[in-house]
Design an enzyme around this catalytic site. Sequence first.
Site, mmCIF file in Angstrom:
data_model
loop_
_atom_site.group_PDB
_atom_site.id
_atom_site.type_symbol
_atom_site.label_atom_id
_atom_site.label_comp_id
_atom_site.label_asym_id
_atom_site.label_seq_id
_atom_site.Cartn_x
_atom_site.Cartn_y
_atom_site.Cartn_z
ATOM 1 N N SER A 81 0.902 -1.140 -0.074
ATOM 2 C CA SER A 81 0.049 -0.145 -0.014
ATOM 3 C C SER A 81 0.766 1.212 0.011
ATOM 4 O O SER A 81 0.254 2.385 -0.310
ATOM 5 C CB SER A 81 -0.957 -0.036 1.270
ATOM 6 O OG SER A 81 -2.042 -0.887 0.832
ATOM 7 N N LYS A 84 0.075 3.435 -2.948
ATOM 8 C CA LYS A 84 -1.082 4.089 -3.067
ATOM 9 C C LYS A 84 -0.879 5.746 -3.429
ATOM 10 O O LYS A 84 -1.872 6.233 -4.363
ATOM 11 C CB LYS A 84 -2.187 3.691 -2.122
ATOM 12 C CG LYS A 84 -2.547 2.317 -2.259
ATOM 13 C CD LYS A 84 -3.464 1.982 -1.060
ATOM 14 C CE LYS A 84 -4.149 0.528 -1.284
ATOM 15 N NZ LYS A 84 -3.487 -0.703 -1.199
ATOM 16 N N TYR A 206 -3.361 -3.787 -10.048
ATOM 17 C CA TYR A 206 -3.665 -3.443 -8.690
ATOM 18 C C TYR A 206 -2.579 -4.477 -7.965
ATOM 19 O O TYR A 206 -1.767 -4.180 -7.080
ATOM 20 C CB TYR A 206 -4.819 -3.567 -8.019
ATOM 21 C CG TYR A 206 -4.808 -3.432 -6.791
ATOM 22 C CD1 TYR A 206 -4.644 -2.052 -5.955
ATOM 23 C CD2 TYR A 206 -4.919 -4.371 -5.933
ATOM 24 C CE1 TYR A 206 -4.662 -1.634 -4.568
ATOM 25 C CE2 TYR A 206 -4.988 -4.423 -4.464
ATOM 26 C CZ TYR A 206 -4.766 -3.036 -3.770
ATOM 27 O OH TYR A 206 -4.818 -2.933 -2.596
ATOM 28 N N TYR A 258 -4.451 4.379 7.701
ATOM 29 C CA TYR A 258 -5.875 3.764 8.062
ATOM 30 C C TYR A 258 -6.669 4.173 9.088
ATOM 31 O O TYR A 258 -6.684 5.465 9.581
ATOM 32 C CB TYR A 258 -5.581 2.113 8.042
ATOM 33 C CG TYR A 258 -4.654 1.668 7.029
ATOM 34 C CD1 TYR A 258 -5.065 1.687 5.688
ATOM 35 C CD2 TYR A 258 -3.434 0.845 7.466
ATOM 36 C CE1 TYR A 258 -4.323 1.158 4.834
ATOM 37 C CE2 TYR A 258 -2.535 0.605 6.334
ATOM 38 C CZ TYR A 258 -3.267 0.620 5.101
ATOM 39 O OH TYR A 258 -2.106 -0.033 3.988
ATOM 40 N N VAL A 276 1.275 -3.201 4.304
ATOM 41 C CA VAL A 276 1.083 -4.340 4.884
ATOM 42 C C VAL A 276 2.335 -5.313 5.097
ATOM 43 O O VAL A 276 2.641 -6.200 5.800
ATOM 44 C CB VAL A 276 -0.041 -5.127 4.241
ATOM 45 C CG1 VAL A 276 0.330 -5.995 2.996
ATOM 46 C CG2 VAL A 276 -0.771 -6.456 4.984
#
Length: 340
Positions: A81, A84, A206, A258, A276
């Site tokens: 991530s 992103k 992705y 998050y 992660v």
Amino acid sequence: MTQENNDLDSLLNRMRTVSSPIRGTLTEIHTSLKGMSHGRVADYIPELASADPNWFGIAITGVDGNTVEVGDSAQPFSIQSASKPFVYGLALDSHGRDHVLSKVNVEPSGEAFNSIVLDQSTNRPFNPLVNSGAIATTDLIPGASHVDRIKNLLSKLEQYVGRTLHVDNATFISERSTGHRNRAIAHLMLNFGMIEDRVEETLELYFQQCAVLVNCKDLSVMAATLANGGVNPVTGVRAIQSEYLKDLLSIMLACGMYDYAGQWGYLVGLPAKSSVSGAVLAVVPGKFGIAVYSPPLDERGNSVRGVATCRALSERFGLHVLDAHFVGSSLDNEFRPSRG
Ligand code: GLN
């Protein structure tokens, strides 16, 4: 000038010398945090599950292009991530703010990163830094074919890193074969017309994006590029139009960690992104980029040592972007009343 700002300036000066004492400060933080034993390494795919929980690297790259690293900063891992914000930047560069905003909102979700939830009134994902929003921005990667789109994605990430990057095939295959939740999110968004009808291609992109191999130093250069107004401080290459920089940084401050985003903003106060795989990157605008890699994650999916390291650095050097001392001192310099 506050004590913190004096410390910060001497920190930047010290980074410029080879026998940099900043290495001593980072080593001290590294030594004091390496014994942290809580947190769990992600185990949903073997490539992440096999990470050594003791791996712990820290790298800081200044806007002058110098990097100081300690610990396992050269250990490769999948970016996950942490890609992103950069893909969001690519979507903005390619389609402009209005179009991207019509597909992805900029609101913290308060939910887990992989939750299957869209904004009820507009059917948009909450923000580009949770999986739903990231799949929507991946859909916006330009290119006439899958091959063109993966090339565009990799070359964008390479502009930030300053070296050639590769997708780790084993991680990609594992992501693809276990990515049922992401597939469900994508189909929900297709149902609402938020993404185009090429779901499998976009999901492949992705999963490939998540599987790009980087190390801690790479992420610190990426963060430093954002700290440096969007220009990679090592290569001099512009990676994002300057008008979109604040879009990335504000979304990273509000949503980068998050459902820990509120506490992160309160305690650390830096635009950031976690992954992660155990990475955290943070941006000190105009000064430097920070990256930490350590695989054990807390219950929200953020690296335990990554959060602790950024918190220690922020407290030690007064890095919180909303710190009144920091703002006050630069305003004092900027608007000092003229005499005579
Ligand atoms: N590959 C992961 C997923 O899509 C990335 C999520 C993360 O890094 N938090 O679930």
